[in-house]
Design a protein around this motif. Structure first.
Motif, PDB file in Angstrom:
ATOM      1  N   ASN A 150      32.581  39.934  30.819  1.00 46.20           N
ATOM      2  CA  ASN A 150      34.496  39.466  32.027  1.00 46.20           C
ATOM      3  C   ASN A 150      33.707  39.120  32.751  1.00 46.20           C
ATOM      4  O   ASN A 150      33.817  38.686  33.620  1.00 46.20           O
ATOM      5  CB  ASN A 150      34.883  40.021  32.034  1.00 46.20           C
ATOM      6  N   SER A 175      32.901  44.995  37.170  1.00 51.30           N
ATOM      7  CA  SER A 175      34.144  44.311  35.830  1.00 51.30           C
ATOM      8  C   SER A 175      34.290  46.108  34.569  1.00 51.30           C
ATOM      9  O   SER A 175      34.635  45.982  34.040  1.00 51.30           O
ATOM     10  CB  SER A 175      33.979  42.961  35.196  1.00 51.30           C
ATOM     11  N   ALA A 179      36.921  49.300  35.159  1.00 46.90           N
ATOM     12  CA  ALA A 179      37.144  49.605  33.357  1.00 46.90           C
ATOM     13  C   ALA A 179      37.252  50.848  32.838  1.00 46.90           C
ATOM     14  O   ALA A 179      38.193  51.363  32.205  1.00 46.90           O
ATOM     15  CB  ALA A 179      37.216  48.515  32.517  1.00 46.90           C
ATOM     16  N   GLN A 238      41.673  47.305  39.885  1.00 49.90           N
ATOM     17  CA  GLN A 238      40.901  46.360  38.950  1.00 49.90           C
ATOM     18  C   GLN A 238      41.923  45.154  39.520  1.00 49.90           C
ATOM     19  O   GLN A 238      40.838  43.881  39.374  1.00 49.90           O
ATOM     20  CB  GLN A 238      42.374  46.599  37.471  1.00 49.90           C
ATOM     21  N   VAL A 242      39.454  42.029  39.549  1.00 48.87           N
ATOM     22  CA  VAL A 242      40.234  40.173  38.557  1.00 48.87           C
ATOM     23  C   VAL A 242      39.641  39.377  39.716  1.00 48.87           C
ATOM     24  O   VAL A 242      38.851  38.083  39.265  1.00 48.87           O
ATOM     25  CB  VAL A 242      41.161  40.465  38.292  1.00 48.87           C
ATOM     26  N   GLU A 249      42.371  33.827  36.346  1.00 47.52           N
ATOM     27  CA  GLU A 249      43.121  34.801  36.089  1.00 47.52           C
ATOM     28  C   GLU A 249      44.023  35.580  36.862  1.00 47.52           C
ATOM     29  O   GLU A 249      45.141  36.042  37.035  1.00 47.52           O
ATOM     30  CB  GLU A 249      42.857  35.970  35.188  1.00 47.52           C
ATOM     31  N   TRP A 335      44.919  45.842  27.817  1.00 53.81           N
ATOM     32  CA  TRP A 335      43.297  44.927  26.959  1.00 53.81           C
ATOM     33  C   TRP A 335      43.739  43.228  26.760  1.00 53.81           C
ATOM     34  O   TRP A 335      42.781  42.657  27.186  1.00 53.81           O
ATOM     35  CB  TRP A 335      43.056  46.072  25.574  1.00 53.81           C
ATOM     36  N   THR A 337      45.915  41.329  28.481  1.00 59.37           N
ATOM     37  CA  THR A 337      45.909  41.200  29.841  1.00 59.37           C
ATOM     38  C   THR A 337      44.098  40.856  30.084  1.00 59.37           C
ATOM     39  O   THR A 337      43.762  39.308  30.312  1.00 59.37           O
ATOM     40  CB  THR A 337      46.101  42.075  31.166  1.00 59.37           C
ATOM     41  N   ARG A 338      43.459  41.370  30.051  1.00 58.64           N
ATOM     42  CA  ARG A 338      41.707  41.731  30.813  1.00 58.64           C
ATOM     43  C   ARG A 338      41.094  40.387  29.447  1.00 58.64           C
ATOM     44  O   ARG A 338      40.420  39.337  29.738  1.00 58.64           O
ATOM     45  CB  ARG A 338      41.194  42.752  30.432  1.00 58.64           C
ATOM     46  N   GLU A 339      41.022  40.204  28.185  1.00 61.71           N
ATOM     47  CA  GLU A 339      40.601  39.972  27.125  1.00 61.71           C
ATOM     48  C   GLU A 339      41.138  38.603  27.622  1.00 61.71           C
ATOM     49  O   GLU A 339      39.881  37.591  27.483  1.00 61.71           O
ATOM     50  CB  GLU A 339      40.604  40.851  25.827  1.00 61.71           C
ATOM     51  N   ARG A 342      40.438  36.393  30.069  1.00 62.83           N
ATOM     52  CA  ARG A 342      39.444  35.448  30.358  1.00 62.83           C
ATOM     53  C   ARG A 342      39.405  33.605  30.158  1.00 62.83           C
ATOM     54  O   ARG A 342      38.180  33.279  30.187  1.00 62.83           O
ATOM     55  CB  ARG A 342      38.237  36.516  30.003  1.00 62.83           C
TER      56      ARG A 342
END
Lengths: 422, 314
Positions: A150, A175, A179, A238, A242, A249, A335, A337-339, A342
């Motif tokens: 990330n 990051s 997390a 977070q 981000v 994102e 999860w 959203t995060r992945e 990216r």
């Protein structure tokens, strides 16, 4: 086509793995505390609690492990472009995960399951603390690897691949650290709500065993309170992270100007579409609505403890029961959203997901996708059914720690032939 | 540094074949050497404490491969894609069988999951044999489907399956109560000759069909592995099950050593950058002796034969 299938395969297996891992990590501390109290006080109720929640823990562990095995190999199978490009940077943390975390966890879990009565009870409790430490060490190393994807720090481009320049920077990657704090909060919340929800069911049905479930309810609610408080506290930072690491994102999920962020990304990386899929906004909203509930109401479960109200008020029992799945939904949504946020990058700003896929045909990936999904979904359904049954049967149905002679009582001809002692 | 890391990869993969090898072997031979019901559960109890601790060696192999030899890992796994995919599914099915078998009481439930243990173990044995057989043909270049099912790989798959069945049967003879282990020991005695024959055939086929960078030392070690199989036969005939188990363990380790020696030059070309290996080495090498001590403690705790007082979970 092969690319989309490989991504879907990764999403399915990781999500399934994560669902089970959340409960493993959340139940672990509760079992460790309970067994430690048994080691100190010797009270039978703590031993029964340890075995009851421990049996659920072990059954749940099965799926975490079998799906997790596939994940370890999937990088080489489907993403050999990633191992080629970033293996020098990304590989060591994955390797450390297997060696210092998973290896220790597996060895000691075997000792814990089969070592009841084979060692002093303080040592048996200590073995579980090592299992727990192994699990949390996994969280750390996996998120070092994932944090790098990330927000690739500590490395420099050398020819067609990345070279490691500063391992310390990899370990203190924002990051990663952000997390970890957030995930630890959500697993404590999930574990606490699971224990209090199952205990509430037993009070509602009046199954007896009041002392065991009263104590379980208390510890469950304390963990849910802690996790619920921390989940929102660690959630908002977070967003700043981000914003700093993945600006497109951030614009997509936080009412920002996606087009401006896209234009900025084009200026930085050259022509291309740098917007993540639009649906991550829904995924983000799902997580943040759940997070906001806990932000304002994390203290409510503590009220249920006053004068043991949870034993008599049906609406309290009902509330705690329906809360069981909520943290799991939030964890998966977060999860995703995060992945997915990216995308289109696999290593942000460095390597596109499309350039990381292995040179395998769509048919091959599709076949393995169908195979993995069918097998793992079937096993997950069986595993959840077994967890539900174990939870409903209560402590009397538990076999964890029982001797062979007790679970296969003499009676069947083959059992009678076994020698008592050798 | 890169030679050291190749040794670690070899140790981990060899450890997996020798250790998880007997879990797999027990799964393969289970229906033939134990009676349904309590005796079969006793066999699962015999391997129970070792299941997780043994299978983790292959996960560690993949982990260290991704750090030390990322290029090779990508090529081997994606080059042998279908084989690895079946291996992983078999692994999941085998583990689920162990975990779920004793969670239900009906005969159908138990038979189903016992079947999963055996089917999963067969899949694991055959696919690991295919992986080894393909590697004897040289490190794949990353393109899938190159000679995955050539004669050498197929013979190797059958030979490895036989070796693991032998290994598992010897283990059951060693850890089940004497009366219950007799059938397993008898099967082990019958397996020695076919396994030795298949091993010899693999070694002979590796000469014309193999693609090892350094074939002769590898062949010499392969012959020593065959001698270990022969030694198993003699030990079993003398009733010395512990010695026989040492020999089958050696046969597994030597198989991987032969492969590693044969592949070494090609593998070393694909090692990670020197800096990465050194960083990783500083963290990981001190841990390895601790891991081995942990495993030794597990073996010490569960060193005796199982009996009615043993904890049963599977």
């Amino acid at each position: 086509m092969a690319l989309d299938l490989a991504r879907l395969q990764f999403a399915v297996t990781t999500s399934l793995h994560f669902l089970f891992v959340v409960l493993t990590l959340g139940l672990g501390p509760i079992i460790a505390v309970t067994e430690t109290r048994f080691a100190i006080t010797g009270k039978p109720v703590f031993e029964r609690m340890t075995r009851f929640w421990g049996q659920i823990y072990v059954i749940n562990y099965a799926l975490g492990i079998v799906v997790g095995l596939v994940l370890e190999f999937q990088f080489g199978l489907n993403w050999s472009g990633l191992t080629h490009f970033a293996g020098d940077v990304f590989g060591p943390s994955l390797a450390m995960e297997t060696l210092v975390a998973f290896f220790v966890e597996s060895t000691f879990l075997g000792i814990w399951i089969f070592g009841w009565g084979r060692m002093p009870r303080w040592l048996h409790a200590l073995v579980f603390w090592v299992v727990l430490a192994g699990g949390y060490a996994s969280v750390f190393w996996v998120l070092v690897a994932n944090g790098f994807l990330n927000h690739p720090v500590g490395s420099v481009r050398r020819g067609d691949h990345l070279a490691l320049t500063d391992f310390g920077a990899l370990l203190s990657n924002i990051s990663t650290t952000h997390a970890i704090e957030h995930i630890v909060s959500v697993v404590l919340l999930a574990g606490g709500l699971f224990v209090s929800g199952v205990s509430a069911w037993h009070f509602r049905k009046g199954t007896g065993d009041t002392e065991l479930f009263r104590r379980s309810m208390r510890i469950g609610i304390v963990f849910a309170f802690l996790g619920g408080f921390l989940v929102a506290q660690t959630g908002y930072p977070q967003l700043d992270m981000v914003k700093e690491t993945k600006p497109v994102e951030y614009a997509a999920i936080w009412r920002g100007d996606v087009n401006a962020a896209q234009a900025q990304a084009v200026a930085q990386f050259g022509p291309g579409d740098y917007r993540p899929p639009g649906w991550i906004d829904a995924s983000f909203q799902t997580m943040s609505i759940i997070g906001e509930i806990f932000e304002y109401f994390f203290w409510v479960p503590l009220v249920f403890l006053i004068r043991n109200w949870f034993e008599r008020r049906r609406f309290i029992q009902w509330t705690l029961m329906i809360l069981i799945p909520v943290p799991f939904v939030a964890a998966i949504a977060g999860w995703l959203t995060r992945e997915v946020g990216r995308q289109p990058w696999i290593v942000y700003g460095q390597l596109k997901t499309a350039d990381a896929a292995s040179p395998v045909s769509a048919g091959t990936v599709l076949t393995s996708l169908i195979l993995f999904t069918a097998v793992f979904l079937a096993l997950a359904v069986v595993d959840y059914a077994l967890i539900a049954r174990t939870a409903r049967r209560g402590p009397d149905g538990v076999v964890l720690g029982a001797a062979f002679g007790a679970v296969e009582p003499p009676g069947s001809p083959s059992a009678d032939e076994l020698p008592l002692r050798l | 540094m890169d030679v050291l890391w190749l040794l670690v990869v070899g140790l981990l993969f060899g450890g997996w074949l020798a250790l998880d090898g007997f879990n797999i072997g027990v799964g393969l031979t289970l229906p033939w050497v134990t009676r349904p019901g309590a005796e079969r559960r006793l066999a699962l109890t015999a391997v129970g404490p070792f299941l997780l601790a043994n299978e983790v060696w292959l996960v560690a192999t993949a982990g260290v491969l991704s750090a030390g030899f990322p290029e090779a890992e990508g090529r081997v796994l994606s080059g042998l894609y279908p084989v690895v995919a079946v291996l992983l599914v078999s692994w999941a099915v085998r583990d689920a069988g162990f975990w779920f078998r004793s969670r239900g009481v009906s005969d159908t439930w138990r038979r189903t999951w016992e079947g999963a243990i055996t089917a999963g173990s067969l899949g694991l044995a055959v696919t690991s044999g295919l992986v080894i057989g393909n590697l004897v043909g040289g490190v794949p270049d990353g393109r899938p489907g190159i000679g995955i099912l050539d004669p050498l790989a197929l013979v190797c798959a059958v030979a490895v399956t036989g070796l693991l069945a032998l290994h598992g049967a010897v283990f059951l003879g060693l850890r089940l109560p004497v009366a219950n282990g007799a059938a397993a020991s008898a099967l082990a005695r019958r397996l020695v000759l076919p396994v030795a024959g298949l091993g010899l055939l693999t070694v002979l086929l590796a000469l014309p069909l193999g693609g090892l960078a350094r074939p002769w030392p590898a062949l010499a070690i392969g012959i020593v592995a065959l001698a270990a199989v022969a030694g198993t036969g003699r030990a079993l005939a003398a009733g010395r099950t512990g010695v026989a188990f040492t020999f089958t363990t050696l046969a597994g380790l030597l198989t991987v050593l032969a492969l590693g020696v044969g592949l070494a030059p090609g593998m070393l070309d694909q090692a990670a950058a020197h800096d990465s290996l050194r960083t990783f080495g500083k963290m990981a090498l001190p841990v390895l002796p601790v891991l081995l001590l942990m495993q030794a403690w597990l073996w010490w705790i569960f060193r005796r034969r199982v009996d009615r007082d043993s904890v049963a979970f599977f």
